[in-house]
Each structure stands twice: as C-alpha cells, then as structure tokens.
Design a protein around this motif. Structure first.
Motif, PDB file in Angstrom:
ATOM      1  N   VAL B  48     -74.870 -10.383 -27.983  1.00 24.49           N
ATOM      2  CA  VAL B  48     -75.517  -9.620 -29.048  1.00 24.49           C
ATOM      3  C   VAL B  48     -74.508  -8.839 -29.879  1.00 24.49           C
ATOM      4  N   GLY B  49     -73.554  -8.219 -29.212  1.00 22.04           N
ATOM      5  CA  GLY B  49     -72.579  -7.397 -29.918  1.00 22.04           C
ATOM      6  C   GLY B  49     -71.778  -8.177 -30.936  1.00 22.04           C
ATOM      7  N   ASP B  50     -71.358  -9.382 -30.561  1.00 22.55           N
ATOM      8  CA  ASP B  50     -70.596 -10.217 -31.492  1.00 22.55           C
ATOM      9  C   ASP B  50     -71.446 -10.615 -32.690  1.00 22.55           C
ATOM     10  N   ILE B  51     -72.697 -10.926 -32.426  1.00 22.23           N
ATOM     11  CA  ILE B  51     -73.594 -11.309 -33.514  1.00 22.23           C
ATOM     12  C   ILE B  51     -73.833 -10.111 -34.427  1.00 22.23           C
ATOM     13  N   GLN B  52     -74.005  -8.957 -33.817  1.00 20.58           N
ATOM     14  CA  GLN B  52     -74.254  -7.752 -34.622  1.00 20.58           C
ATOM     15  C   GLN B  52     -73.099  -7.475 -35.571  1.00 20.58           C
ATOM     16  N   GLU B  53     -71.903  -7.548 -35.018  1.00 23.04           N
ATOM     17  CA  GLU B  53     -70.714  -7.257 -35.821  1.00 23.04           C
ATOM     18  C   GLU B  53     -70.662  -8.141 -37.064  1.00 23.04           C
ATOM     19  N   LYS B  54     -70.932  -9.407 -36.842  1.00 25.41           N
ATOM     20  CA  LYS B  54     -70.854 -10.358 -37.945  1.00 25.41           C
ATOM     21  C   LYS B  54     -72.024 -10.210 -38.921  1.00 25.41           C
ATOM     22  N   SER B  60     -80.063  -2.100 -33.157  1.00 26.71           N
ATOM     23  CA  SER B  60     -81.488  -2.289 -32.862  1.00 26.71           C
ATOM     24  C   SER B  60     -82.083  -3.398 -33.732  1.00 26.71           C
ATOM     25  N   THR B  61     -81.609  -3.484 -34.944  1.00 24.23           N
ATOM     26  CA  THR B  61     -82.120  -4.533 -35.834  1.00 24.23           C
ATOM     27  C   THR B  61     -81.751  -5.921 -35.327  1.00 24.23           C
ATOM     28  N   VAL B  62     -80.492  -6.091 -34.949  1.00 22.40           N
ATOM     29  CA  VAL B  62     -80.091  -7.421 -34.502  1.00 22.40           C
ATOM     30  C   VAL B  62     -80.804  -7.786 -33.209  1.00 22.40           C
ATOM     31  N   SER B  63     -80.998  -6.815 -32.350  1.00 18.45           N
ATOM     32  CA  SER B  63     -81.705  -7.069 -31.106  1.00 18.45           C
ATOM     33  C   SER B  63     -83.147  -7.513 -31.403  1.00 18.45           C
ATOM     34  N   HIS B  64     -83.763  -6.833 -32.341  1.00 22.89           N
ATOM     35  CA  HIS B  64     -85.111  -7.188 -32.756  1.00 22.89           C
ATOM     36  C   HIS B  64     -85.160  -8.598 -33.360  1.00 22.89           C
ATOM     37  N   TYR B  65     -84.212  -8.900 -34.218  1.00 24.22           N
ATOM     38  CA  TYR B  65     -84.136 -10.233 -34.828  1.00 24.22           C
ATOM     39  C   TYR B  65     -84.021 -11.316 -33.758  1.00 24.22           C
ATOM     40  N   LEU B  66     -83.088 -11.105 -32.840  1.00 18.71           N
ATOM     41  CA  LEU B  66     -82.854 -12.128 -31.821  1.00 18.71           C
ATOM     42  C   LEU B  66     -84.098 -12.313 -30.964  1.00 18.71           C
ATOM     43  N   ASN B  67     -84.720 -11.203 -30.624  1.00 14.60           N
ATOM     44  CA  ASN B  67     -85.948 -11.283 -29.839  1.00 14.60           C
ATOM     45  C   ASN B  67     -87.033 -12.064 -30.579  1.00 14.60           C
ATOM     46  N   HIS B  80     -75.898 -12.452 -18.504  1.00 11.71           N
ATOM     47  CA  HIS B  80     -74.803 -12.469 -17.538  1.00 11.71           C
ATOM     48  C   HIS B  80     -74.279 -11.065 -17.450  1.00 11.71           C
ATOM     49  N   GLY B  81     -74.580 -10.399 -16.350  1.00 12.21           N
ATOM     50  CA  GLY B  81     -74.155  -9.011 -16.200  1.00 12.21           C
ATOM     51  C   GLY B  81     -74.764  -8.177 -17.294  1.00 12.21           C
ATOM     52  N   GLN B  82     -73.951  -7.399 -17.952  1.00 13.23           N
ATOM     53  CA  GLN B  82     -74.494  -6.514 -18.977  1.00 13.23           C
ATOM     54  C   GLN B  82     -74.645  -7.188 -20.336  1.00 13.23           C
ATOM     55  N   TRP B  83     -74.249  -8.449 -20.397  1.00  9.09           N
ATOM     56  CA  TRP B  83     -74.362  -9.140 -21.682  1.00  9.09           C
ATOM     57  C   TRP B  83     -75.543 -10.100 -21.731  1.00  9.09           C
ATOM     58  N   THR B  84     -76.130 -10.195 -22.899  1.00 11.77           N
ATOM     59  CA  THR B  84     -77.150 -11.223 -23.120  1.00 11.77           C
ATOM     60  C   THR B  84     -76.583 -12.211 -24.117  1.00 11.77           C
ATOM     61  N   TYR B  85     -76.578 -13.458 -23.744  1.00 10.43           N
ATOM     62  CA  TYR B  85     -76.046 -14.500 -24.616  1.00 10.43           C
ATOM     63  C   TYR B  85     -77.197 -15.282 -25.236  1.00 10.43           C
ATOM     64  N   TYR B  86     -77.130 -15.400 -26.538  1.00  8.67           N
ATOM     65  CA  TYR B  86     -78.153 -16.162 -27.252  1.00  8.67           C
ATOM     66  C   TYR B  86     -77.565 -17.472 -27.764  1.00  8.67           C
ATOM     67  N   ARG B  87     -78.348 -18.512 -27.662  1.00 14.19           N
ATOM     68  CA  ARG B  87     -77.948 -19.800 -28.226  1.00 14.19           C
ATOM     69  C   ARG B  87     -79.173 -20.478 -28.820  1.00 14.19           C
ATOM     70  N   ARG B  88     -78.931 -21.474 -29.626  1.00 14.82           N
ATOM     71  CA  ARG B  88     -80.025 -22.206 -30.256  1.00 14.82           C
ATOM     72  C   ARG B  88     -80.819 -23.010 -29.240  1.00 14.82           C
ATOM     73  N   ASN B  89     -82.106 -23.131 -29.505  1.00 16.29           N
ATOM     74  CA  ASN B  89     -82.943 -24.026 -28.723  1.00 16.29           C
ATOM     75  C   ASN B  89     -83.122 -25.294 -29.547  1.00 16.29           C
ATOM     76  N   GLU B  90     -82.187 -26.218 -29.333  1.00 14.37           N
ATOM     77  CA  GLU B  90     -82.135 -27.402 -30.198  1.00 14.37           C
ATOM     78  C   GLU B  90     -83.401 -28.248 -30.115  1.00 14.37           C
ATOM     79  N   GLU B  91     -84.028 -28.189 -28.973  1.00 17.63           N
ATOM     80  CA  GLU B  91     -85.239 -29.003 -28.816  1.00 17.63           C
ATOM     81  C   GLU B  91     -86.323 -28.542 -29.786  1.00 17.63           C
ATOM     82  N   VAL B  92     -86.523 -27.246 -29.850  1.00 14.15           N
ATOM     83  CA  VAL B  92     -87.553 -26.712 -30.744  1.00 14.15           C
ATOM     84  C   VAL B  92     -87.165 -26.945 -32.206  1.00 14.15           C
ATOM     85  N   ILE B  93     -85.891 -26.775 -32.497  1.00 13.76           N
ATOM     86  CA  ILE B  93     -85.437 -27.001 -33.869  1.00 13.76           C
ATOM     87  C   ILE B  93     -85.676 -28.454 -34.268  1.00 13.76           C
TER      88      ILE B  93
END
Lengths: 104, 104
Positions: B48-54, B60-67, B80-93
DNA sequence: TTGACATATCGAATATAATCGATATAATGT
DNA sequence: ACATTATATCGATTATATTCGATATGTCAA
C-alpha cells in the motif's frame, strides 16, 4: 474515446440496460415504427419516448441519460421532425472493448 | 462479477492508473523489494505504501481505493506481516473484457 | 511490553451524481 | 396563429462519492 467518461456512463443500471436494449431494438421496442417516417427505421435508432416508457424513469431523466451517453460516445442521435432517435455508436463501443483488452 | 461495481471502480483517474501500474509492477515500482520478505515478490503484489507514494493521495484515500477495487473484484490482496500486497485479479479483468464483448 | 511502523477504519467536509417537476423549445397538424 | 406533442433544459432536492486528518488495529523489533 475518453475512458473515464465512458465508465461513468456505464456505472448505472438503467443506462446499462438502455445500451443493451439498443443492441436489439426490434426485439425490445416492438411497437416502434407507428410514428416513423418512411425513411427512418431501426437503423436510425429508437425515439426518446419509447426508451422512457421502457426505462420507467421521468422524461427529463431519460433525456439526461441519453445526452450523457452520447457525450461519452456510446450513443449517437438523429433528429427526424419532432423525434430524436438514439442508436448505439458501435465504433466507440468497439474501441472500448479494444482499450480494455490492451490498456487495462 | 458485478459490472456496475466494476465500472464505478474504473470511473476514477487515480484508480485507473493504479490498475495500469499493477500490470507491470517491476516497471512502475522499481524500488519494491527492499522490505520484501523472501517468499514475496512482484507476483505477490505491491504494498500500500508504495502505491500511495506514486498515486500521491493520502494514506486513507489509497487504502479506501484499494479496498473498493478489491470489492469490485479487480484486485486481490495478501497480507505478509505488517504489509498488505495488492495485485490484479486477472481472471475478473478477463471476465470484464468478455462481458463487454458479448453483453454490451 | 513498549515504541515504531504499515494499514485500516472512522467521522466529517466538500463535490458530484441522480432524479424529479416545471418550463422552454421545436415541429406538426388544424 | 394556435393547440398538441416530443424533447431539451432549468432549478432544486436528495443521495452518493471523494478526500482528508485523526484514530484504531495489527505486527515487528528492541
């Protein structure tokens, strides 16, 4: 083709249904034709009143919807006398599908 | 796949950009990996942090968007630990592209 | 177990969308 | 010219989306 505007136009149940109905206008607007001048047929689209009746929202709402879908590029319109006929803009819809496949 | 929800999720410049970035995470998040545990890599997504930076919006906004993109089905997440990793769900796309071609 | 960090959630402010009835515009038929 | 009909536009109200800062939750390391 401005993707955001197109996605917004598609983000509404009624508008999405209208777009689907216009894929097969003969099927979904069978009484169409009563007031049609001879030079107009389904290829010319379906008039606002018929769409409104089926969509079951107010006249101003359906007019607004159609206008916004047209601005997004999903529809195009032709005026014949006092009627405005809306039909799908298949080229833009095709572009959208292509955009989704390659860019998204 | 609930098309309306998906289209809503796509109706925003920032969210659309995030989705595109995640198509090529190595390219758009080059410093990714510094804090990555060994068992996680790009296939596991971007935190999330890397996505937010970019994305340049608040945390809070980026977290809301990702959710919301996840609820729509466009993304999936792994913690994984304190990090949440987001990736595309290619099947749905993929389903969305198919839906657009056949239903719309 | 305490402190620091990553992420999620909450609550609120502001912006945009949805939707309607009323009214305006434009075309048609008398 | 006038009444009627079809569509568009206006103005207002209500609902939903956007976005933030503050706070809560969960995880790790000392």
């Amino acid at each position: 083709m401005e993707p955001i505007g197109v996605f917004k136009a598609l983000s509404n149940e009624t508008r999405l249904r209208i777009l689907k109905w216009l894929k097969e206008p003969e099927k979904h607007f069978p009484k169409q034709g009563a007031h049609l001048p001879k030079e107009v047929n389904y290829k010319g689209g379906v008039c606002v009143g018929d769409i409104q009746e089926k969509a079951n929202v107010s006249q101003s709402t359906v007019s607004h919807y159609l206008n916004m879908m047209q601005k997004a590029g999903l529809l195009e319109s032709v005026r014949h006398g006092q009627w405005t006929y809306y039909r799908r803009n298949e080229e833009v819809i095709q572009q959208l599908a292509e955009y989704l496949k390659t860019e998204i």
